[in-house]
Write a protein that holds these residues in place. Structure first.
Motif, PDB file in Angstrom:
ATOM      1  N   LEU A  52     -52.072 -10.706  23.168  1.00  0.00           N
ATOM      2  CA  LEU A  52     -52.550  -9.334  22.124  1.00  0.00           C
ATOM      3  C   LEU A  52     -51.773  -8.286  22.426  1.00  0.00           C
ATOM      4  O   LEU A  52     -51.478  -8.304  22.827  1.00  0.00           O
ATOM      5  N   TYR A  53     -51.647  -7.971  20.637  1.00  0.00           N
ATOM      6  CA  TYR A  53     -50.547  -7.193  19.870  1.00  0.00           C
ATOM      7  C   TYR A  53     -51.768  -6.130  19.788  1.00  0.00           C
ATOM      8  O   TYR A  53     -52.293  -6.498  18.146  1.00  0.00           O
ATOM      9  N   ASP A  54     -51.533  -4.903  19.761  1.00  0.00           N
ATOM     10  CA  ASP A  54     -52.760  -4.261  19.854  1.00  0.00           C
ATOM     11  C   ASP A  54     -51.213  -2.530  20.435  1.00  0.00           C
ATOM     12  O   ASP A  54     -50.834  -2.874  21.007  1.00  0.00           O
ATOM     13  N   THR A  55     -52.068  -1.629  19.537  1.00  0.00           N
ATOM     14  CA  THR A  55     -51.042   0.325  20.602  1.00  0.00           C
ATOM     15  C   THR A  55     -52.722   0.876  20.302  1.00  0.00           C
ATOM     16  O   THR A  55     -53.738   0.512  19.809  1.00  0.00           O
ATOM     17  N   ASN A  56     -52.735   1.933  21.725  1.00  0.00           N
ATOM     18  CA  ASN A  56     -53.814   3.114  21.102  1.00  0.00           C
ATOM     19  C   ASN A  56     -53.801   3.370  19.946  1.00  0.00           C
ATOM     20  O   ASN A  56     -52.536   4.141  19.809  1.00  0.00           O
ATOM     21  N   GLY A  57     -54.515   3.987  19.542  1.00  0.00           N
ATOM     22  CA  GLY A  57     -55.175   5.514  19.010  1.00  0.00           C
ATOM     23  C   GLY A  57     -55.831   5.933  18.889  1.00  0.00           C
ATOM     24  O   GLY A  57     -56.901   5.439  19.148  1.00  0.00           O
ATOM     25  N   THR A  58     -56.508   6.309  17.496  1.00  0.00           N
ATOM     26  CA  THR A  58     -56.819   7.848  17.503  1.00  0.00           C
ATOM     27  C   THR A  58     -57.710   8.019  16.090  1.00  0.00           C
ATOM     28  O   THR A  58     -58.368   8.971  15.926  1.00  0.00           O
ATOM     29  N   ASN A 103     -55.477 -15.292  31.922  1.00  0.00           N
ATOM     30  CA  ASN A 103     -54.284 -16.630  31.341  1.00  0.00           C
ATOM     31  C   ASN A 103     -53.654 -15.177  29.906  1.00  0.00           C
ATOM     32  O   ASN A 103     -53.566 -15.524  28.627  1.00  0.00           O
ATOM     33  N   TYR A 104     -54.127 -14.150  29.732  1.00  0.00           N
ATOM     34  CA  TYR A 104     -53.878 -13.320  28.821  1.00  0.00           C
ATOM     35  C   TYR A 104     -53.130 -12.269  28.817  1.00  0.00           C
ATOM     36  O   TYR A 104     -52.802 -12.157  30.025  1.00  0.00           O
ATOM     37  N   ARG A 105     -52.056 -11.528  28.148  1.00  0.00           N
ATOM     38  CA  ARG A 105     -50.613 -10.907  27.851  1.00  0.00           C
ATOM     39  C   ARG A 105     -51.202  -9.663  26.847  1.00  0.00           C
ATOM     40  O   ARG A 105     -51.548 -10.243  25.872  1.00  0.00           O
ATOM     41  N   ILE A 106     -51.454  -8.672  26.516  1.00  0.00           N
ATOM     42  CA  ILE A 106     -51.453  -7.602  25.728  1.00  0.00           C
ATOM     43  C   ILE A 106     -49.841  -6.832  25.275  1.00  0.00           C
ATOM     44  O   ILE A 106     -48.936  -6.670  26.741  1.00  0.00           O
ATOM     45  N   HIS A 107     -49.358  -7.244  24.575  1.00  0.00           N
ATOM     46  CA  HIS A 107     -48.202  -6.106  24.332  1.00  0.00           C
ATOM     47  C   HIS A 107     -48.832  -5.166  23.036  1.00  0.00           C
ATOM     48  O   HIS A 107     -49.666  -5.064  22.696  1.00  0.00           O
ATOM     49  N   ASP A 108     -48.233  -4.140  23.852  1.00  0.00           N
ATOM     50  CA  ASP A 108     -48.087  -2.931  23.348  1.00  0.00           C
ATOM     51  C   ASP A 108     -47.461  -2.082  22.026  1.00  0.00           C
ATOM     52  O   ASP A 108     -46.175  -2.390  22.098  1.00  0.00           O
ATOM     53  N   ALA A 109     -48.518  -2.135  21.230  1.00  0.00           N
ATOM     54  CA  ALA A 109     -47.497  -2.052  19.897  1.00  0.00           C
ATOM     55  C   ALA A 109     -46.792  -1.068  19.696  1.00  0.00           C
ATOM     56  O   ALA A 109     -45.332  -0.794  18.944  1.00  0.00           O
ATOM     57  N   ALA A 110     -46.866   0.232  20.727  1.00  0.00           N
ATOM     58  CA  ALA A 110     -46.211   1.371  20.389  1.00  0.00           C
ATOM     59  C   ALA A 110     -44.837   0.737  21.523  1.00  0.00           C
ATOM     60  O   ALA A 110     -43.125   1.671  20.875  1.00  0.00           O
ATOM     61  N   GLN A 111     -44.484   0.127  21.945  1.00  0.00           N
ATOM     62  CA  GLN A 111     -43.166  -0.015  23.049  1.00  0.00           C
ATOM     63  C   GLN A 111     -42.803  -1.354  22.512  1.00  0.00           C
ATOM     64  O   GLN A 111     -41.330  -1.790  22.531  1.00  0.00           O
ATOM     65  N   ILE A 112     -43.080  -2.253  21.477  1.00  0.00           N
ATOM     66  CA  ILE A 112     -41.839  -3.961  20.801  1.00  0.00           C
ATOM     67  C   ILE A 112     -42.805  -4.186  19.607  1.00  0.00           C
ATOM     68  O   ILE A 112     -43.595  -4.167  19.322  1.00  0.00           O
ATOM     69  N   ALA A 113     -41.928  -4.214  18.886  1.00  0.00           N
ATOM     70  CA  ALA A 113     -42.258  -4.134  17.808  1.00  0.00           C
ATOM     71  C   ALA A 113     -41.919  -5.918  17.501  1.00  0.00           C
ATOM     72  O   ALA A 113     -41.858  -7.258  17.452  1.00  0.00           O
ATOM     73  N   LEU A 114     -43.403  -6.290  16.410  1.00  0.00           N
ATOM     74  CA  LEU A 114     -43.993  -7.841  16.207  1.00  0.00           C
ATOM     75  C   LEU A 114     -43.319  -9.043  16.215  1.00  0.00           C
ATOM     76  O   LEU A 114     -43.127  -9.753  17.180  1.00  0.00           O
ATOM     77  N   PRO A 115     -41.903  -8.904  15.627  1.00  0.00           N
ATOM     78  CA  PRO A 115     -40.678 -10.022  16.164  1.00  0.00           C
ATOM     79  C   PRO A 115     -40.344 -10.058  16.906  1.00  0.00           C
ATOM     80  O   PRO A 115     -39.893 -11.040  17.524  1.00  0.00           O
ATOM     81  N   SER A 116     -40.236  -9.226  18.102  1.00  0.00           N
ATOM     82  CA  SER A 116     -39.802  -9.023  19.437  1.00  0.00           C
ATOM     83  C   SER A 116     -40.871  -9.849  20.006  1.00  0.00           C
ATOM     84  O   SER A 116     -40.599 -10.184  21.670  1.00  0.00           O
TER      85      SER A 116
END
Length: 269
Positions: free
Chosen positions: A117-123, A162-175
């Protein structure tokens, strides 16, 4: 009518804006008890409802989430039913996780599948059309409106494994650790942000048979680079009364079954 006024009127009308699909959907997604913090976080993501920290709001959100996910599931069944169940899945912009919960419980993917899952915190939400063509480019993640702690809480509450959250603030999509068998995003790439703008980044995550699915913006126009893919469009019921159906793009390097419409035909309509 200005979009902010439409949103305000929708929130005042509450569940009255929805059609019968809200009552017909399987109730697979469950929201945890609403605290003020949970209600405020969900309000930023679920923009059509006025949410308060009470049981009425919790049940209304559950109905909206299940209806939207049921409609997406029904629209995708003709293609998913003809393909092997995916082992590696990526959702881009899962929000509070409604679709991953619903799809997981419906068995869209293998029981042991890796769910990324690819997302990040936002306001804030940058959903105006002016952001569609040239959305903020990573590492600027100001277009995201997620809450990763809330996402994790809801996944655990619904028993997703079996889920893994990827923080978009830490990693770019193609990575991200692709490739994936299924990549999807509802109301993200293709809807709020240009698919053409992000196609290079997506291609890094595709293998020859990856299925990519996204909701299309009503202003979407095809572009030359899509000719390198097999592409179909299926209609998805929109649960708001009187609204035309949504369009879901199906895209793969492999030949796709002839479900729905050809992309060129869908765009002409």
């Amino acid at each position: 009518m200005p979009s902010f006024l439409k949103t305000s009127l929708n929130r005042l009308r509450g569940g009255a804006i929805f059609d019968s699909s809200v009552e017909q959907a399987e109730q697979l997604f469950h929201a945890p008890p609403f605290t003020p913090e949970i209600a405020d976080s969900l309000q930023l993501i679920s923009t059509r409802l006025s949410l308060k920290p009470d049981e009425a709001s919790r049940h209304l959100l559950e109905k909206e989430a299940n209806a939207a996910s049921q409609n997406e599931y029904d629209a995708l069944q003709p293609i998913l039913g003809q393909m092997p169940k995916p082992h590696r899945v990526l959702e881009i912009g899962p929000g509070f996780g409604r679709s991953v919960v619903f799809f997981d419980k419906k068995g869209v993917w293998e029981r042991s599948a890796e769910i990324h899952l690819y997302d990040t915190n936002g306001t804030q939400t940058k959903y105006k059309q002016k952001y569609y063509e040239r959305p903020p480019k990573w590492p600027d993640t100001s277009s995201f409106c997620g809450n990763l702690e809330l996402l994790r809480t809801i996944l655990e509450y619904n028993g997703v494994q079996n889920y893994r959250i990827h923080d978009a603030a830490q990693i770019a999509l193609p990575s991200l650790p692709g490739p994936y068998d299924l990549i999807y995003g509802f109301y993200s790439i293709g809807y709020h942000w240009s698919l053409e703008f992000y196609l290079d980044e997506l291609e890094a995550l595709l293998h020859p048979k990856t299925l990519f699915v996204c909701t299309l913006n009503k202003h979407f126009e095809t572009f030359d680079r899509l000719r390198g893919f097999s592409a179909r469009v299926v209609e998805c019921r929109e649960m708001k009364k009187g609204s035309p159906p949504l369009r879901l793009l199906l895209m793969s390097r492999a030949a796709l079954p002839k479900v729905g419409m050809a992309l060129e035909e869908a765009v002409r309509h």
